[in-house]
Design a protein around this motif. Sequence first.
Motif, mmCIF file in Angstrom:
data_model
loop_
_atom_site.group_PDB
_atom_site.id
_atom_site.type_symbol
_atom_site.label_atom_id
_atom_site.label_comp_id
_atom_site.label_asym_id
_atom_site.label_seq_id
_atom_site.Cartn_x
_atom_site.Cartn_y
_atom_site.Cartn_z
ATOM 1 N N THR A 137 8.230 12.116 -19.784
ATOM 2 C CA THR A 137 7.100 12.205 -20.716
ATOM 3 C C THR A 137 7.591 12.058 -22.154
ATOM 4 O O THR A 137 6.925 11.417 -22.979
ATOM 5 N N HIS A 139 6.498 9.224 -24.914
ATOM 6 C CA HIS A 139 6.141 9.592 -26.288
ATOM 7 C C HIS A 139 6.968 8.810 -27.303
ATOM 8 O O HIS A 139 6.441 8.309 -28.298
ATOM 9 N N PHE A 180 0.881 12.245 -25.065
ATOM 10 C CA PHE A 180 2.159 12.517 -24.413
ATOM 11 C C PHE A 180 2.865 13.716 -25.040
ATOM 12 O O PHE A 180 3.531 14.480 -24.343
ATOM 13 N N HIS A 210 1.437 16.774 -23.546
ATOM 14 C CA HIS A 210 1.920 16.945 -22.177
ATOM 15 C C HIS A 210 3.368 17.430 -22.143
ATOM 16 O O HIS A 210 3.694 18.356 -21.391
ATOM 17 N N TYR A 211 4.251 16.820 -22.943
ATOM 18 C CA TYR A 211 5.647 17.269 -22.851
ATOM 19 C C TYR A 211 5.811 18.687 -23.375
ATOM 20 O O TYR A 211 6.660 19.439 -22.877
ATOM 21 N N TYR A 268 3.129 3.820 -18.488
ATOM 22 C CA TYR A 268 3.659 5.184 -18.502
ATOM 23 C C TYR A 268 2.724 6.143 -17.773
ATOM 24 O O TYR A 268 3.176 7.018 -17.023
ATOM 25 N N LEU A 272 3.794 8.462 -14.621
ATOM 26 C CA LEU A 272 3.710 9.918 -14.739
ATOM 27 C C LEU A 272 2.686 10.503 -13.773
ATOM 28 O O LEU A 272 2.893 11.596 -13.233
#
Length: 157
Positions: free
Chosen positions: A33, A37, A52, A55-56, A103, A107
Motif C-alpha cells: 500500500t 501511495h 492509499f 489505508h496504509y 494497484y 490490493l
Amino acid sequence: MKTNIGITEENRAKVAEHLSKILADEFLIYTKTLRAHWNLEGIDFHTKHVFFEDHYNAIKEFVDSVAERIRKIGHYAPATLKQFLQLTHLSEEIEGDNSSLNYMKVLLQDHDTIIIEIRKIIPEIEEELNDVGTADFLTGLLQEHEEMAWMLRASVS
C-alpha cells in the motif's frame, strides 16, 4: 515471568504461529500500500494518493496490534523482512502499471486473501486452542479488512 492466562503453552504456541503468519501478511500489504501511495500515477493521483495514505496508516495499526497480541500470549513476534517473506500468504510483487486501478486490483486480492486466511483460523483458535480473546481480536481485524476490501471493490467495479 511465565505467562499463565488459562491457555496451555502448546496452544499458545500454535496461536502464535497463526498470528505470525497474519503479521507477515499485514506487513506485506502495508508495504504494498505504501508502494501504491508513493508510485501512483494518473489523472486521479491526488484523491488516490490520499486514499492509499489512509489505508496504509490503518494497516500500520493492524501490524502493531497483531505483534502486540503475539506478545500478550507470551511469545515473540517475527520482526525481519526475511521472516515475513517466509511466513506470508501474499506475494510482494505487483505486476502491471502504476495506475490506481492496477494497484487497487492487486490490493483487493491481498485483502481478500487475508480475509480468507483469518476466517479459516478463527474457529480453530477459539474452539480447539481455547483462545477466545485472540478469536475475538481476529474477528475485529477481519471486519477491518472486509471494509477496506469493500472500498477497493467499489472503486474497481
